[in-house]
Scaffold this active site. Structure first.
Site, PDB file in Angstrom:
ATOM      1  CG  ASN A   1      -9.647   0.156   0.471  1.00 61.02           C
ATOM      2  OD1 ASN A   1      -9.268  -0.590  -0.560  1.00 61.02           O
ATOM      3  ND2 ASN A   1      -9.101   0.351   1.495  1.00 61.02           N
TER       4      ASN A   1
ATOM      5  NE  ARG B   1      -5.826   0.628  -2.227  1.00 61.59           N
ATOM      6  CZ  ARG B   1      -5.356  -0.417  -2.493  1.00 61.59           C
ATOM      7  NH1 ARG B   1      -6.446  -1.643  -2.039  1.00 61.59           N
ATOM      8  NH2 ARG B   1      -4.256  -0.921  -2.315  1.00 61.59           N
TER       9      ARG B   1
ATOM     10  CG  HIS C   1       0.135  -1.095  -0.509  1.00 60.78           C
ATOM     11  ND1 HIS C   1       0.875  -2.152  -0.640  1.00 60.78           N
ATOM     12  CD2 HIS C   1      -1.085  -1.561  -0.690  1.00 60.78           C
ATOM     13  CE1 HIS C   1       0.291  -3.230  -1.107  1.00 60.78           C
ATOM     14  NE2 HIS C   1      -0.983  -2.877  -1.002  1.00 60.78           N
TER      15      HIS C   1
ATOM     16  CG  HIS D   1       0.301  -1.893   3.193  1.00 55.05           C
ATOM     17  ND1 HIS D   1      -0.633  -1.223   3.848  1.00 55.05           N
ATOM     18  CD2 HIS D   1      -0.090  -2.775   2.597  1.00 55.05           C
ATOM     19  CE1 HIS D   1      -1.889  -1.468   3.266  1.00 55.05           C
ATOM     20  NE2 HIS D   1      -1.679  -2.699   2.657  1.00 55.05           N
TER      21      HIS D   1
ATOM     22  NE  ARG E   1      -0.806  -8.844  -5.802  1.00 56.16           N
ATOM     23  CZ  ARG E   1      -1.302  -7.590  -5.194  1.00 56.16           C
ATOM     24  NH1 ARG E   1      -0.290  -6.644  -5.572  1.00 56.16           N
ATOM     25  NH2 ARG E   1      -2.239  -7.400  -4.626  1.00 56.16           N
TER      26      ARG E   1
ATOM     27  CD  GLU F   1      -5.399   0.830   2.334  1.00 58.28           C
ATOM     28  OE1 GLU F   1      -5.893  -0.230   2.617  1.00 58.28           O
ATOM     29  OE2 GLU F   1      -4.394   0.874   1.358  1.00 58.28           O
TER      30      GLU F   1
END
Ligand SMILES: Nc1ncnc2c1ncn2[C@@H]1O[C@H](COP(=O)(O)OP(=O)(O)O)[C@@H](O)[C@H]1O
Ligand SMILES: CC(=O)OP(=O)(O)O
Ligand SMILES: [Mg+2]
Length: 411
Positions: free
Chosen positions: A7, A98, A186, A214, A247, A390
């Site tokens: 991941n 992922r 996600h 998330h 971000r 995940e």
């Protein structure tokens, strides 16, 4: 069977090795045989590798900034040293990755062929912080494990159900025809958390109106109705929506043009700044890590106070939008690093939604319990914390893929 899951995030590599019986998936995530985590942010041109096997933890400093070499060193710990759990890497039956951006072509777990690898490479401009890291992982595995089946599980897959009014942007059709649309990310985590929430509440997922939050370094909200994604805050790339660790989230697109025209900044410079130097880090000038911001805020740092206030404001505004898309809300779900651990964020966000009859139980909230309800019994909106898994969700999809191949067709 042994499944290795990789991941790769924008600044880290999480990996784990599961042992699965051939015929039936366990109902809850089994403890991995081995887990590894590389953090590329702590040291310059070095990685910090943490390896964990049941009962043991070890930290190894990787004397390289080269991610492919870092992954090779991480794989070595599976077979060499105190943490060795395999005699050879050849014991691994399948590697699941992922992959953040899969465009619109990939809805399910997909065998990585040269064509799929090229598609992931072609999508780099739409996920510049993620897709390159996935390709490095795929290449490192190819070098170390030869032709073991490698499977991609895409973040975008769960959001393919979003209908045109929410998925398309109000731009000329010719631009939409270029593939400019909301993809959403996600997805593996949003889907897993929705299913887990239904389990915790003891209700069918198809009867719930949910919003899953998330909130990690990257952060997105998803409105889920009848078990499917109907809207989400991330868009064409993982830059849209909430203010995040580094971000910006949504800003007026005219700001980009202004910077190009008046400051002579190149698209690459603006892209790097919006993805890596904005958000909590950009506003506070300190860190993308919310823990650092909370500490600085408590010490009276004004920029940290502003960064936190903006973070909560953006979260509330985006959450309001998801409530409107859903035309109601039964359950609000918090997950990932911030969502699961930062009680103050949950409390500050929920405070704005008391008008919906949402009542957080302050003591339960402060305890940050895993996979539990944290609203009061009379709250009209249930609030739940779910520990996202995940890697386990990816392993489950890989297992389904493996079994869909049929006895004669398995690699
Ligand atoms: N106890 C905590 N309080 C506040 N924030 C936390 C806490 N624990 C973790 N976090 C936040 O979670 C973030 C990482 O979340 P994670 O889901 O692991 O992100 P990603 O997968 O995007 O790297 C960290 O940047 C940190 O800010
Ligand atoms: C899509 C995305 O933002 O992922 P992450 O949160 O792992 O960076
Ligand atoms: Mg993550």
């Amino acid at each position: 069977m042994k499944f290795l899951i990789l991941n790769a995030g924008s600044s880290s590599q999480k990996s784990c090795l599961y042992e699965l019986a051939g015929d039936r998936l366990p109902e809850t995530a089994p403890e991995p045989l081995w887990e590894a985590f590389i953090d590329w942010t702590v040291l310059e041109n070095q990685g910090r590798l943490m390896v964990e096997t049941p009962g043991q933890k070890q930290v190894i400093i990787l004397e390289t900034g080269d991610r492919q070499r870092g992954i090779a060193r991480m794989l070595d710990t599976l077979v060499i040293g105190d943490h060795a759990v395999l005699k050879s890497l050849g014991e691994i039956d399948l590697v699941g990755h992922r992959v953040v951006h899969g465009g619109t072509n990939y809805a399910e777990a997909t065998l990585i062929t040269p064509t799929v690898q090229q598609a992931i490479a072609d999508l780099i401009p739409l996920a510049p912080a993620h897709n390159p890291a996935h390709l490095e992982g795929i290449e490192a595995i190819g070098e170390q494990l030869g032709d073991v089946p490698q499977i991609a599980v895409f973040d975008t897959a769960f959001h393919r159900t979003i209908a045109a009014p929410a998925a398309e942007y109000p731009i000329p059709q010719a631009w939409t025809d270029l593939g400019i649309r909301r993809y959403g990310f996600h997805g593996t985590s949003h889907k897993y958390c929705a299913q887990k929430t239904a389990e915790i509440l003891g209700k069918p997922l198809t009867e719930l109106k949910l919003i899953t939050c998330h909130i990690g370094n990257g952060a997105s909200l998803t409105a889920i109705k009848n078990g499917v994604s109907i809207d989400t805050t991330m868009g064409f790339t993982p830059l849209e929506g909430l203010m995040m660790g580094a971000r910006s989230g949504s800003i007026d697109p005219a700001i980009v043009l202004f910077l190009q025209e008046t400051q002579g900044l190149t698209p690459a410079e603006i892209n790097a700044t919006l993805n890596k130097k904005s958000g909590l880090l950009g506003v506070s000038g300190r860190s993308p890590d919310l823990r650092v911001i909370l500490q600085a805020k408590a010490e009276g740092d004004e920029q940290a106070q502003l960064a936190y206030a903006m973070y909560i404001h953006c979260f509330r505004r985006c959450l309001g939008a998801m409530v409107a898309s859903l035309e109601g809300l039964d359950t609000l779900v918090f997950t990932a690093g911030v969502g699961e651990n930062a009680a103050t964020v949950r409390a500050d966000v929920c405070q704005a939604f008391q008008f919906l009859g949402l009542k957080l139980d302050p003591e339960l909230n402060d305890r940050s319990p895993r996979n539990a309800v944290i609203s009061t019994p009379d709250s009209l909106v249930k609030v739940v914390i779910v520990h996202t898994e995940e890697d386990w969700a990816i392993a489950q999809d890989c297992w389904q893929w493996w079994h869909s191949q049929g006895p004669g067709k398995k690699p």
